[in-house]
Design an enzyme around this catalytic site. Structure first.
Site, PDB file in Angstrom:
ATOM      1  N   ARG A 160       0.890  -1.123  -0.152  1.00 46.80           N
ATOM      2  CA  ARG A 160       0.263  -0.393   0.016  1.00 46.80           C
ATOM      3  C   ARG A 160       0.240   1.182   0.001  1.00 46.80           C
ATOM      4  NH1 ARG A 160      -3.337  -3.369  -0.492  1.00 46.80           N
ATOM      5  NH2 ARG A 160      -5.458  -3.988   0.128  1.00 46.80           N
ATOM      6  N   SER A 232     -10.638  -0.371   3.145  1.00 42.45           N
ATOM      7  CA  SER A 232      -9.756  -1.265   5.206  1.00 42.45           C
ATOM      8  C   SER A 232      -9.473   0.303   5.411  1.00 42.45           C
ATOM      9  CB  SER A 232      -8.818  -1.809   4.347  1.00 42.45           C
ATOM     10  OG  SER A 232      -8.701  -2.966   3.770  1.00 42.45           O
ATOM     11  N   GLU A 328      -4.674   3.224   6.627  1.00 39.55           N
ATOM     12  CA  GLU A 328      -4.512   2.783   5.328  1.00 39.55           C
ATOM     13  C   GLU A 328      -4.545   4.136   4.805  1.00 39.55           C
ATOM     14  OE1 GLU A 328      -5.592  -0.909   2.876  1.00 39.55           O
ATOM     15  OE2 GLU A 328      -6.336   0.863   1.549  1.00 39.55           O
TER      16      GLU A 328
HETATM   17  N1  EPU Z   1     -10.846 -11.102  10.434  1.00 39.07           N
HETATM   18  C1  EPU Z   1     -11.337 -11.287  11.630  1.00 39.07           C
HETATM   19  N2  EPU Z   1     -12.252 -10.032  11.792  1.00 39.07           N
HETATM   20  C2  EPU Z   1     -12.274  -9.139  11.500  1.00 39.07           C
HETATM   21  C3  EPU Z   1     -12.120  -9.454   9.480  1.00 39.07           C
HETATM   22  C4  EPU Z   1     -11.362  -9.954   9.185  1.00 39.07           C
HETATM   23  O1  EPU Z   1     -11.042 -12.260  12.271  1.00 39.07           O
HETATM   24  O2  EPU Z   1     -13.328  -8.487  11.156  1.00 39.07           O
HETATM   25  C5  EPU Z   1      -9.547 -12.260   9.690  1.00 39.07           C
HETATM   26  C6  EPU Z   1     -10.269 -13.159   8.680  1.00 39.07           C
HETATM   27  O3  EPU Z   1     -10.871 -14.195   8.680  1.00 39.07           O
HETATM   28  C7  EPU Z   1      -8.793 -13.805   8.205  1.00 39.07           C
HETATM   29  C8  EPU Z   1      -8.120 -12.439   8.021  1.00 39.07           C
HETATM   30  O4  EPU Z   1      -9.335 -11.666   9.166  1.00 39.07           O
HETATM   31  O5  EPU Z   1      -8.679 -14.524   8.581  1.00 39.07           O
HETATM   32  C9  EPU Z   1      -8.243 -11.373   6.885  1.00 39.07           C
HETATM   33  O6  EPU Z   1      -9.282 -10.889   6.362  1.00 39.07           O
HETATM   34  P1  EPU Z   1      -9.206 -10.921   4.599  1.00 39.07           P
HETATM   35  O7  EPU Z   1      -9.899 -11.532   4.714  1.00 39.07           O
HETATM   36  O8  EPU Z   1     -11.317  -9.901   4.911  1.00 39.07           O
HETATM   37  O9  EPU Z   1      -8.561  -9.643   4.082  1.00 39.07           O
HETATM   38  P2  EPU Z   1      -7.768  -8.152   5.372  1.00 39.07           P
HETATM   39  O10 EPU Z   1      -6.909  -8.338   5.835  1.00 39.07           O
HETATM   40  O11 EPU Z   1      -8.940  -7.515   6.588  1.00 39.07           O
HETATM   41  C10 EPU Z   1      -6.946  -7.232   3.327  1.00 39.07           C
HETATM   42  C11 EPU Z   1      -6.768  -5.765   2.655  1.00 39.07           C
HETATM   43  C12 EPU Z   1      -8.027  -5.729   1.605  1.00 39.07           C
HETATM   44  C13 EPU Z   1      -8.532  -7.168   0.339  1.00 39.07           C
HETATM   45  C14 EPU Z   1      -8.200  -8.200   1.340  1.00 39.07           C
HETATM   46  C15 EPU Z   1      -8.189  -9.867   0.176  1.00 39.07           C
HETATM   47  C16 EPU Z   1      -5.143  -4.313   3.263  1.00 39.07           C
HETATM   48  C17 EPU Z   1      -5.449  -3.346   4.613  1.00 39.07           C
HETATM   49  N3  EPU Z   1      -6.743  -4.435   3.797  1.00 39.07           N
HETATM   50  O12 EPU Z   1      -7.601  -7.192   4.014  1.00 39.07           O
HETATM   51  O13 EPU Z   1      -8.468  -4.777   0.109  1.00 39.07           O
HETATM   52  O14 EPU Z   1      -9.680  -7.431  -0.425  1.00 39.07           O
HETATM   53  O15 EPU Z   1      -7.810  -8.853   2.427  1.00 39.07           O
HETATM   54  O16 EPU Z   1      -6.848  -9.822   0.046  1.00 39.07           O
HETATM   55  O17 EPU Z   1      -5.037  -4.788   3.103  1.00 39.07           O
HETATM   56  C18 EPU Z   1      -8.908  -2.142   0.818  1.00 39.07           C
HETATM   57  O18 EPU Z   1      -7.469  -2.350   1.312  1.00 39.07           O
HETATM   58  O19 EPU Z   1      -9.535  -1.452   1.004  1.00 39.07           O
HETATM   59  C19 EPU Z   1      -9.051  -3.438   0.997  1.00 39.07           C
HETATM   60  C20 EPU Z   1     -10.431  -4.073   1.032  1.00 39.07           C
END
Ligand code: EPU
Length: 339
Positions: A160, A232, A328
């Site tokens: 990012r 995010s 972010e």
């Molecule tokens: N999780 C939780 N609780 C929550 C949310 C997530 O326990 O409320 C856990 C999930 O179960 C999973 C892990 O955290 O084990 C990761 O969650 P998720 O796959 O939803 O992805 P993220 O790491 O929260 C990142 C990006 C997203 C992108 C997703 C999918 C960042 C800051 N965010 O989110 O990007 O869509 O991975 O690749 O890196 C964005 O940048 O605006 C964005 C949406």
């Protein structure tokens, strides 16, 4: 006097005004605006405002927006195609174009809000792909009207982040991006939920991958047209292996991603949920109930409400885990200072 409403230019849907709002349709038009002295300081260059938080209700300066459109094939061979895209092209329109043409590389980045220029500044990423993976070069114009093309290596991309987010690049405007895409099928299915969503497909197609990504996003992320948000809100923190091992001993079920030999990334959404914030609100600002990494405007929230919630969430995570999570989204103050 309140001059220009930015409500339609920030996906949090905040009622914010600016002194001036300028749009341009070509690099030459941007250079003309600069030479006529219309790009007054302070200024803020925005795309669709999908990664911005205005902390006050007035921006004392000029807001600039690129309307440079156009998707042009620059060169191609049997295996790849190089395509030039104007900074003002809506990102998901470009993804849709690639899927229709049979070009592989950006389908996992379907439905990400924002425009192509901002995508290259921010190094957007999702489902195992970052936009830097397909960027060849980035076209820019600076505040002196000088054009410069940065090769992908010169953009210093990381999670990012890019050179264009550094304070030293504040007067550099991204006007276009060149991508290299594959014509030969090459899918990235490292993200478990995407693999699962596609497990019943007999023959994998670009359209099937796009559809699955769209379904996953819609199930977890709020539509800014319905509920103000900026995706995010925080970045996933990257911690040392020593820190990760200590946490894992306490929380053996904690999700994580390996970054390299020394570092591990921990999902901030999980940390926030563990602190009990998921679905909770502070005034009209709330932590989204399906994905704790997203802060939402329940209706009528101010920038200050969102900032107060973000600080409360950061404090809780720090107290419980000793990890400092960083936004972010870009915080934009009144134009006199950028927080
Ligand atoms: N999780 C939780 N609780 C929550 C949310 C997530 O326990 O409320 C856990 C999930 O179960 C999973 C892990 O955290 O084990 C990761 O969650 P998720 O796959 O939803 O992805 P993220 O790491 O929260 C990142 C990006 C997203 C992108 C997703 C999918 C960042 C800051 N965010 O989110 O990007 O869509 O991975 O690749 O890196 C964005 O940048 O605006 C964005 C949406």
């Amino acid at each position: 006097m309140r001059k220009y409403s930015l409500r339609a230019h920030n996906t949090f849907g905040l009622d914010v005004f600016a002194d001036h709002f300028l749009e341009y349709h070509s690099e030459d038009e941007l250079r003309e605006l600069i030479s006529e002295g219309r790009v007054t300081v302070p200024f803020l260059h925005i795309g669709q405002g999908s990664n911005l938080l205005f902390t006050g209700d007035y921006y004392k300066g000029t807001v600039l927006h690129s309307c440079i459109r156009g998707i042009t094939v620059v060169s191609e061979d049997e295996n790849t195609v190089c395509v030039h895209v104007g900074a003002g092209v809506v990102w998901d329109d470009f993804v849709c174009h690639c899927v229709t043409k049979g070009w592989y590389g950006v389908e996992n980045l379907s439905l990400i809000p924002g425009e192509t220029g901002a995508a290259a500044v921010q190094n957007i990423g999702a489902y195992g792909v970052e936009v830097k993976d397909v960027i060849v070069s980035v076209d820019t114009v600076d505040l002196n009207g000088r054009k410069r093309v940065y090769s992908v290596d010169e953009c210093c991309y990381s999670y990012r982040h890019s050179l264009f987010k550094e304070p030293s690049s504040k007067s550099v405007f991204v006007t276009g991006v060149q991508f290299r895409l594959n014509k030969i099928p090459r899918f990235v299915l490292t993200y478990g939920a995407l693999r699962e969503a596609l497990s019943d497909e007999k023959t994998l197609t670009l359209q099937a991958v796009r559809d699955a990504v769209v379904r996953i996003r819609r199930s977890k992320l709020p539509d800014p047209a319905v509920c103000g948000n900026a995706g995010s809100f925080f970045m996933n923190p990257i911690v040392s292996r020593a820190c990760w091992q200590k946490l894992l001993a306490l929380y053996p079920y904690m999700p994580y991603y390996e970054v390299d030999a020394e570092r591990v990334k921990i999902p901030a959404g999980w940390l926030i949920e563990q602190c009990g914030w998921k679905g909770r609100s502070l005034g009209q600002a709330a932590v989204y109930d399906k994905q704790a990494l997203v802060l939402v405007n329940l209706g009528g929230a101010t920038g200050a409400d969102i900032v107060a919630l973000a600080k409360a969430v950061q404090d809780s995570v720090y107290q419980k885990f000793g990890i400092s999570i960083q936004p972010e989204v870009l915080f934009v103050g009144d134009g006199m200072k950028t927080e």
